[in-house]
Design a protein around this motif. Structure first.
Motif, short mmCIF file in Angstrom:
data_model
loop_
_atom_site.label_atom_id
_atom_site.label_comp_id
_atom_site.label_asym_id
_atom_site.label_seq_id
_atom_site.Cartn_x
_atom_site.Cartn_y
_atom_site.Cartn_z
N THR A 111 0.83 -1.20 0.00
CA THR A 111 0.00 0.00 0.00
C THR A 111 0.86 1.25 0.00
O THR A 111 0.59 2.21 -0.71
CB THR A 111 -0.92 -0.01 1.24
N TYR A 112 1.93 1.21 0.78
CA TYR A 112 2.82 2.36 0.82
C TYR A 112 3.45 2.60 -0.54
O TYR A 112 3.61 3.74 -0.97
CB TYR A 112 3.90 2.17 1.89
N SER A 113 3.76 1.51 -1.20
CA SER A 113 4.38 1.61 -2.51
C SER A 113 3.41 2.22 -3.52
O SER A 113 3.81 3.03 -4.37
CB SER A 113 4.83 0.22 -2.94
N ILE A 114 2.12 1.87 -3.41
CA ILE A 114 1.11 2.50 -4.28
C ILE A 114 1.09 4.00 -4.02
O ILE A 114 1.05 4.81 -4.94
CB ILE A 114 -0.29 1.91 -4.01
N MET A 115 1.16 4.35 -2.73
CA MET A 115 1.16 5.76 -2.37
C MET A 115 2.33 6.49 -3.02
O MET A 115 2.16 7.57 -3.60
CB MET A 115 1.24 5.85 -0.84
N VAL B 22 8.47 -0.97 -8.54
CA VAL B 22 8.89 0.35 -8.08
C VAL B 22 9.64 0.25 -6.76
O VAL B 22 10.68 0.87 -6.55
CB VAL B 22 7.65 1.28 -7.93
N MET B 23 9.11 -0.61 -5.88
CA MET B 23 9.75 -0.80 -4.59
C MET B 23 11.17 -1.35 -4.75
O MET B 23 12.12 -0.85 -4.13
CB MET B 23 8.89 -1.78 -3.81
N SER B 27 14.68 0.67 -3.83
CA SER B 27 15.54 0.17 -2.76
C SER B 27 17.01 0.36 -3.15
O SER B 27 17.89 0.36 -2.30
CB SER B 27 15.25 -1.30 -2.49
N PHE B 28 17.26 0.57 -4.45
CA PHE B 28 18.64 0.81 -4.92
C PHE B 28 18.90 2.29 -5.17
O PHE B 28 19.93 2.64 -5.73
CB PHE B 28 18.90 0.02 -6.20
N ASN B 29 17.96 3.15 -4.75
CA ASN B 29 18.13 4.58 -5.03
C ASN B 29 19.25 5.16 -4.18
O ASN B 29 19.47 4.75 -3.04
CB ASN B 29 16.81 5.30 -4.71
N LEU B 238 14.44 -4.10 2.69
CA LEU B 238 14.03 -5.27 3.46
C LEU B 238 12.97 -6.07 2.70
O LEU B 238 13.06 -7.29 2.56
CB LEU B 238 13.49 -4.84 4.82
N SER B 239 11.96 -5.34 2.17
CA SER B 239 10.89 -6.02 1.45
C SER B 239 11.41 -6.70 0.20
O SER B 239 10.95 -7.78 -0.17
CB SER B 239 9.79 -5.05 1.07
N THR B 240 12.38 -6.06 -0.46
CA THR B 240 12.98 -6.67 -1.64
C THR B 240 13.64 -7.99 -1.27
O THR B 240 13.46 -9.00 -1.96
CB THR B 240 14.01 -5.72 -2.27
N LEU B 241 14.37 -7.98 -0.15
CA LEU B 241 15.05 -9.21 0.28
C LEU B 241 14.02 -10.31 0.57
O LEU B 241 14.19 -11.46 0.17
CB LEU B 241 15.91 -8.94 1.51
N ILE B 242 12.94 -9.93 1.27
CA ILE B 242 11.91 -10.92 1.60
C ILE B 242 11.30 -11.47 0.31
O ILE B 242 11.11 -12.67 0.14
CB ILE B 242 10.81 -10.30 2.49
#
Lengths: 275, 269
Positions: A111-115, B22-23, B27-29, B238-242
């Motif tokens: 959800t945060y990513s959508i934001m 996008v996430m 994460s590499f930004n 972290l989310s990318t790793l998961i």
């Protein structure tokens, strides 16, 4: 012999005790808090407070948002589930894995990513800006919240519908066509009735989390409006009015029970939950 | 028609994976923006390794998921066997209805109902603070139980009851018969129940949020408190790793399964 089957039945005992302590008792506490004031005296004021226009708007808005999100999910998921169920088994497995994979990401992060994507200075508007297009305001709108619900709960609609559709015998479709059905007729007379239990469990699995969410509306709706979930969350985490919060939860529970009872009237006996 | 459905499927998958892509990208930004990509860097991954609170939350989440799903699997399996032996239909229905309440109820209602119980019990017992690991564990076991029972029960129903009787005729004690005959037969149900419980526990935010107190933070709760402010990309890291871990696990399990079926096919020849 008698003794042994008694012993076997006793195996259910720990679970029964656990259920009474941690399922039944908590439910009773919701009732208790909903009908008492902060001193513990019986009162109806929590419930009657919820009948005020401001709370009624919140309930109506939550219900409407969840209904719209559920309808959109169904419209998107049905063709998708159908297309997947007609692919060859190996392909189907990959598709289903791809549907389930996002569910493994924490939904807060999704959800945060959508934001971050739809913000005024977010990813989409940056790309639009690159092409010289005026930024579009998307965040903190009704549409954004509904999009968030559809995005997060779409797999819950696709999976049960796919489960029933993948069991649909192709020969039935051929038979229907042979007997003179147009594709549209085949769909409404053969495919739809067969997938009813999947549709119904999909609807419940999307509607229940949508109507009670608070994170999605906080992140994508900003503070411009409240849903039931937001209001309950506030009573427990910031306002500390447990009694009002319990009353709202009670009403939420009743709304869901009533909608499930209505849904179950349309389902056949077996099809309450298909996962 | 065929190509239309392919385009449609592809489109849905693109939308489904866009936020994740996008996430991963951000994460590499090299800057802390989650809107403008300024350059490649691994600094958020470094930051993550130094963020002791997040690592602590990760550890808490894993400990919680393992313990709650193990306990729920044991209690749930034993209960499913017990429930299947109950003859009274009324009793069976009553137990099943109560068991399914946490599955039907919205998470927020389950969460606050348990919170009310714990708060009340704390006040009555005169304790100062009970909300923490133990209350979250109780809550997780409670919402995991129906899923375990739901996946074990069909396997019990499918099993041939005469097998157990045959085992006992051949000299097994009831306990031996259970371990050697029933348990292997219902094992697939137990395993899928365990996996489901583990996943749900790992991912749960709402119920943990209401039943925890100060001092015990799971990863979703940590993410929640961090997203109240602006998120820095280390959460994305972290989310990318998961995500990668899950992806690898899924692919491995699929490959293993594929090998298995190939071997079986060969054996049949």
């Amino acid at each position: 012999m008698q003794n042994r089957s008694f012993m076997a039945r006793l195996m259910a005992a720990p679970h029964v005790v656990w259920s009474i302590l941690f399922i039944v008792a908590p439910m009773l506490f919701v009732f208790y808090y909903a009908f008492t004031d902060s001193q513990g005296n019986f009162t109806m004021s929590n419930i009657s407070e919820l009948a005020s226009p401001s709370y009624l708007t919140i309930f109506a808005r939550s219900g409407a948002f969840a209904l719209v999100a559920t309808a959109i999910c169904l419209l998107i998921a049905y063709p998708l589930a159908y297309a997947i169920s007609r692919a060859n088994p190996k392909r189907q497995k990959i598709y289903i894995m791809l549907i389930m994979l996002p569910m493994w990401m924490n939904f807060l992060i999704r959800t945060y990513s959508i934001m971050a994507i739809i913000e005024d200075t977010g990813f989409v508007n940056n790309i639009l800006g690159y092409f010289g297009i005026e930024p579009i305001h998307m965040i903190n709108t009704d549409g954004a919240v509904i999009f968030g619900m559809v995005y997060n709960y779409l797999p819950y609609m696709v999976l049960p519908i796919h489960t029933v559709l993948s069991k649909l015998d192709n020969r039935l479709l051929e038979a229907a066509a042979d007997l003179g059905c147009t594709p549209v007729q085949t769909f409404f007379k053969v495919v739809m009735p067969h997938s009813r239990s999947g549709i119904i469990s999909g609807i419940t699995m999307v509607f229940v989390p949508s109507v009670s969410t608070f994170y999605i509306s906080q992140k994508l709706g900003g503070s411009s409006f409240d849903l039931i979930g937001d209001t309950i969350e506030r009573q427990f985490q910031t306002a500390y009015n447990y009694n009002l919060g319990a009353a709202m939860s009670l009403v939420l529970m009743i709304i869901i029970l009533v909608s499930m009872a209505i849904m179950n009237r349309y389902s056949d006996d077996e099809g309450s939950v298909v996962v | 028609m065929k190509s239309l459905s392919k385009v449609y499927t592809a489109l849905i998958f693109i939308i489904l994976y866009a936020p994740i892509a996008v996430m991963v990208l951000f994460s590499f930004n090299s800057s802390n923006s989650t809107g403008v990509f300024t350059g490649f860097s691994l600094q958020w991954y470094k930051e993550l390794l130094n963020d002791s609170a997040t690592l602590e939350a990760l550890k808490n989440t894993l400990v919680l998921a393992v313990s709650s799903s193990c306990i729920a699997t044991i209690v749930g399996t034993v209960a499913a066997v017990g429930i299947s032996k109950i003859k009274s239909k009324y009793m069976k229905n009553a137990i099943n209805t109560v068991t399914n309440i946490p599955m039907m109820n919205p998470d927020i209602v389950t969460g606050i109902s348990m919170m009310l119980l714990f708060v009340f019990a704390t006040a009555k017992l005169g304790m100062s603070q009970t909300l923490g690991f133990s209350t979250v564990l109780i809550a997780h076991i409670t919402f995991n139980l129906p899923y375990v029972i739901l996946s074990v029960t069909p396997k019990i129903r499918q099993m041939d009851k005469h097998l157990t009787e045959a085992a006992m005729d051949l000299g097994c004690t009831p306990f031996q018969a259970f371990c050697k005959v029933e348990l292997p037969a219902i094992l697939p149900g137990i395993i899928s129940g365990f996996i489901m419980a583990f996943t749900l526990s790992l991912d749960d935010f709402v119920i943990s949020y209401f039943t925890t107190g100060n001092g015990f933070e799971t990863l979703p709760i940590r993410i929640y408190s961090m997203t109240k402010k602006r998120v820095t990309p280390d959460m994305y890291a972290l989310s990318t790793l998961i995500f990668i871990a899950v992806l690898v696990l899924l692919i491995l399990s699929n490959v293993a399964e594929g090998d298995g079926t190939k071997k079986k096919a060969r054996a049949r020849k």
